[in-house]
Design a protein around this motif. Structure first.
Motif, PDB file in Angstrom:
ATOM      1  N   TRP A 157      47.599 -11.159  26.626  1.00 26.55           N
ATOM      2  CA  TRP A 157      46.624 -10.606  27.588  1.00 26.55           C
ATOM      3  C   TRP A 157      45.727 -11.723  28.130  1.00 26.55           C
ATOM      4  CZ3 TRP A 157      41.287 -10.705  26.910  1.00 26.55           C
ATOM      5  CH2 TRP A 157      40.545 -10.050  27.893  1.00 26.55           C
ATOM      6  N   TYR A 158      45.236 -12.581  27.255  1.00 24.95           N
ATOM      7  CA  TYR A 158      44.358 -13.670  27.662  1.00 24.95           C
ATOM      8  C   TYR A 158      45.073 -14.610  28.620  1.00 24.95           C
ATOM      9  CZ  TYR A 158      40.980 -17.458  27.380  1.00 24.95           C
ATOM     10  OH  TYR A 158      40.058 -18.423  27.711  1.00 24.95           O
ATOM     11  N   TYR A 159      46.322 -14.958  28.305  1.00 26.37           N
ATOM     12  CA  TYR A 159      47.100 -15.854  29.155  1.00 26.37           C
ATOM     13  C   TYR A 159      47.340 -15.226  30.534  1.00 26.37           C
ATOM     14  CZ  TYR A 159      50.996 -18.523  31.025  1.00 26.37           C
ATOM     15  OH  TYR A 159      51.801 -19.260  31.843  1.00 26.37           O
ATOM     16  N   LEU A 160      47.750 -13.975  30.545  1.00 18.10           N
ATOM     17  CA  LEU A 160      48.043 -13.320  31.824  1.00 18.10           C
ATOM     18  C   LEU A 160      46.786 -13.050  32.647  1.00 18.10           C
ATOM     19  CD1 LEU A 160      50.796 -10.820  30.676  1.00 18.10           C
ATOM     20  CD2 LEU A 160      51.102 -12.923  32.019  1.00 18.10           C
ATOM     21  N   LEU A 194      49.180  -8.370   7.020  1.00 25.65           N
ATOM     22  CA  LEU A 194      49.433  -9.526   7.869  1.00 25.65           C
ATOM     23  C   LEU A 194      50.232  -9.185   9.130  1.00 25.65           C
ATOM     24  CD1 LEU A 194      49.132 -12.584   8.184  1.00 25.65           C
ATOM     25  CD2 LEU A 194      51.290 -12.842   6.969  1.00 25.65           C
ATOM     26  N   LEU A 195      51.242  -8.372   9.024  1.00 20.53           N
ATOM     27  CA  LEU A 195      52.102  -8.057  10.167  1.00 20.53           C
ATOM     28  C   LEU A 195      51.336  -7.372  11.308  1.00 20.53           C
ATOM     29  CD1 LEU A 195      54.968  -8.307  11.227  1.00 20.53           C
ATOM     30  CD2 LEU A 195      55.472  -6.113  10.184  1.00 20.53           C
ATOM     31  N   PRO A 196      50.545  -6.340  11.069  1.00 23.61           N
ATOM     32  CA  PRO A 196      49.776  -5.754  12.179  1.00 23.61           C
ATOM     33  C   PRO A 196      48.775  -6.737  12.789  1.00 23.61           C
ATOM     34  CG  PRO A 196      49.846  -4.226  10.343  1.00 23.61           C
ATOM     35  CD  PRO A 196      50.432  -5.514   9.864  1.00 23.61           C
ATOM     36  N   LEU A 197      48.165  -7.584  11.950  1.00 20.12           N
ATOM     37  CA  LEU A 197      47.236  -8.580  12.492  1.00 20.12           C
ATOM     38  C   LEU A 197      47.961  -9.601  13.364  1.00 20.12           C
ATOM     39  CD1 LEU A 197      44.847  -9.243   9.481  1.00 20.12           C
ATOM     40  CD2 LEU A 197      44.339  -8.036  11.599  1.00 20.12           C
ATOM     41  N   LEU A 198      49.157  -9.982  12.948  1.00 22.21           N
ATOM     42  CA  LEU A 198      49.947 -10.928  13.726  1.00 22.21           C
ATOM     43  C   LEU A 198      50.340 -10.322  15.080  1.00 22.21           C
ATOM     44  CD1 LEU A 198      51.336 -13.688  13.762  1.00 22.21           C
ATOM     45  CD2 LEU A 198      53.322 -12.607  12.738  1.00 22.21           C
ATOM     46  N   ILE A 199      50.741  -9.077  15.087  1.00 23.86           N
ATOM     47  CA  ILE A 199      51.099  -8.390  16.342  1.00 23.86           C
ATOM     48  C   ILE A 199      49.881  -8.280  17.251  1.00 23.86           C
ATOM     49  CG2 ILE A 199      51.841  -6.170  17.306  1.00 23.86           C
ATOM     50  CD1 ILE A 199      53.657  -5.892  14.828  1.00 23.86           C
ATOM     51  N   LEU A 200      48.743  -7.951  16.671  1.00 29.26           N
ATOM     52  CA  LEU A 200      47.511  -7.863  17.451  1.00 29.26           C
ATOM     53  C   LEU A 200      47.138  -9.212  18.048  1.00 29.26           C
ATOM     54  CD1 LEU A 200      45.181  -6.005  18.299  1.00 29.26           C
ATOM     55  CD2 LEU A 200      44.011  -6.651  16.193  1.00 29.26           C
ATOM     56  N   ALA A 201      47.286 -10.284  17.275  1.00 30.80           N
ATOM     57  CA  ALA A 201      46.965 -11.622  17.770  1.00 30.80           C
ATOM     58  C   ALA A 201      47.897 -12.026  18.912  1.00 30.80           C
ATOM     59  CB  ALA A 201      47.048 -12.636  16.630  1.00 30.80           C
ATOM     60  N   VAL A 202      49.182 -11.734  18.801  1.00 31.47           N
ATOM     61  CA  VAL A 202      50.136 -12.056  19.870  1.00 31.47           C
ATOM     62  C   VAL A 202      49.815 -11.241  21.127  1.00 31.47           C
ATOM     63  CG1 VAL A 202      52.571 -11.897  20.556  1.00 31.47           C
ATOM     64  CG2 VAL A 202      51.959 -12.833  18.320  1.00 31.47           C
ATOM     65  N   ALA A 203      49.480  -9.981  20.959  1.00 34.52           N
ATOM     66  CA  ALA A 203      49.134  -9.143  22.113  1.00 34.52           C
ATOM     67  C   ALA A 203      47.871  -9.663  22.791  1.00 34.52           C
ATOM     68  CB  ALA A 203      48.946  -7.695  21.667  1.00 34.52           C
ATOM     69  N   PHE A 204      46.873 -10.064  22.019  1.00 35.36           N
ATOM     70  CA  PHE A 204      45.642 -10.606  22.595  1.00 35.36           C
ATOM     71  C   PHE A 204      45.930 -11.914  23.323  1.00 35.36           C
ATOM     72  CE2 PHE A 204      41.856 -13.302  22.349  1.00 35.36           C
ATOM     73  CZ  PHE A 204      40.962 -12.516  23.050  1.00 35.36           C
ATOM     74  N   PHE A 259      43.551 -14.835  32.399  1.00 35.18           N
ATOM     75  CA  PHE A 259      42.734 -15.986  32.769  1.00 35.18           C
ATOM     76  C   PHE A 259      43.528 -17.242  33.097  1.00 35.18           C
ATOM     77  CE2 PHE A 259      39.967 -13.372  30.043  1.00 35.18           C
ATOM     78  CZ  PHE A 259      38.984 -13.081  30.977  1.00 35.18           C
ATOM     79  N   ILE A 260      44.505 -17.587  32.360  1.00 40.31           N
ATOM     80  CA  ILE A 260      45.234 -18.835  32.553  1.00 40.31           C
ATOM     81  C   ILE A 260      46.171 -18.710  33.746  1.00 40.31           C
ATOM     82  CG2 ILE A 260      46.830 -20.489  31.476  1.00 40.31           C
ATOM     83  CD1 ILE A 260      44.231 -20.442  29.989  1.00 40.31           C
ATOM     84  N   ASN A 261      46.907 -17.648  33.866  1.00 37.37           N
ATOM     85  CA  ASN A 261      47.907 -17.460  34.910  1.00 37.37           C
ATOM     86  C   ASN A 261      47.220 -17.313  36.281  1.00 37.37           C
ATOM     87  OD1 ASN A 261      50.470 -17.288  35.887  1.00 37.37           O
ATOM     88  ND2 ASN A 261      50.746 -15.132  35.391  1.00 37.37           N
ATOM     89  N   VAL A 262      46.059 -16.730  36.353  1.00 41.10           N
ATOM     90  CA  VAL A 262      45.349 -16.543  37.608  1.00 41.10           C
ATOM     91  C   VAL A 262      44.860 -17.876  38.163  1.00 41.10           C
ATOM     92  CG1 VAL A 262      43.278 -15.476  38.639  1.00 41.10           C
ATOM     93  CG2 VAL A 262      44.662 -14.221  37.018  1.00 41.10           C
ATOM     94  N   ASN A 263      44.407 -18.755  37.289  1.00 43.99           N
ATOM     95  CA  ASN A 263      43.893 -20.053  37.711  1.00 43.99           C
ATOM     96  C   ASN A 263      45.008 -21.050  38.061  1.00 43.99           C
ATOM     97  OD1 ASN A 263      41.322 -19.122  37.292  1.00 43.99           O
ATOM     98  ND2 ASN A 263      41.223 -19.907  35.169  1.00 43.99           N
ATOM     99  N   ALA A 264      46.183 -20.800  37.686  1.00 47.92           N
ATOM    100  CA  ALA A 264      47.259 -21.748  37.903  1.00 47.92           C
ATOM    101  C   ALA A 264      47.846 -21.691  39.256  1.00 47.92           C
ATOM    102  CB  ALA A 264      48.358 -21.537  36.889  1.00 47.92           C
TER     103      ALA A 264
END
Length: 141
Positions: free
Chosen positions: A131-134, A118-128, A136-141
């Motif tokens: 990355w997604y926020y920085l 669970l811990l490595p999957l959680l870290i991977l999900a937070v990193a993804f 796609f979301i941040n560029v459009n704002a």
């Protein structure tokens, strides 16, 4: 070298110096004076073991190699006068060990539990998500 000579504890206790060092291991008496400087653990280890009396436990705890054990024969000078070897179900002090008290070493549990996955999957999900926020979301704002 007379390996049948018997020595008393009081006689052996007179040989605990750097110039004259005897050890008791498994009821046998060893004159290790000439080996003090060559001992890999240093002369202090042997001198302390000599001063403590019976060095059997210290010798066994270290786990000496078969070469070290075979070297002991050249230092053997006799046996301890009233030494009685413990029976298989006895300790060195002569206390009987109940059969139920002898514990077998349990194999260590496998380290693959829920948190290891669970811990490595959680870290991977937070990193993804970062990355997604920085990207796609941040560029459009």
């Amino acid at each position: 070298m007379n390996s049948t000579k018997k020595y008393s504890f009081s006689e052996i206790s007179n040989h605990t110096s750097k110039d004259d060092c005897w050890l008791i291991i498994h009821g046998k008496v060893f004159n290790v004076t000439s080996f003090l400087e060559d001992h890999p653990g240093g002369d202090d280890v042997l001198l302390q073991a000599s001063a403590n009396g019976d060095a059997t436990d210290s010798f066994e705890d270290v786990g000496h190699s078969s070469t070290a054990t075979s070297m002991m024969d050249e230092f053997l000078i006799g046996t301890v006068e009233s030494h009685i070897a413990p029976k298989p179900n006895q300790t060195a002090t002569g206390d009987s060990l109940p059969a139920k008290k002898v514990q077998q070493r349990k194999p260590e549990a496998s380290s693959s539990n829920f948190m290891d996955i669970l811990l490595p999957l959680l870290i991977l999900a937070v990193a993804f998500a970062a990355w997604y926020y920085l990207t796609f979301i941040n560029v459009n704002a």
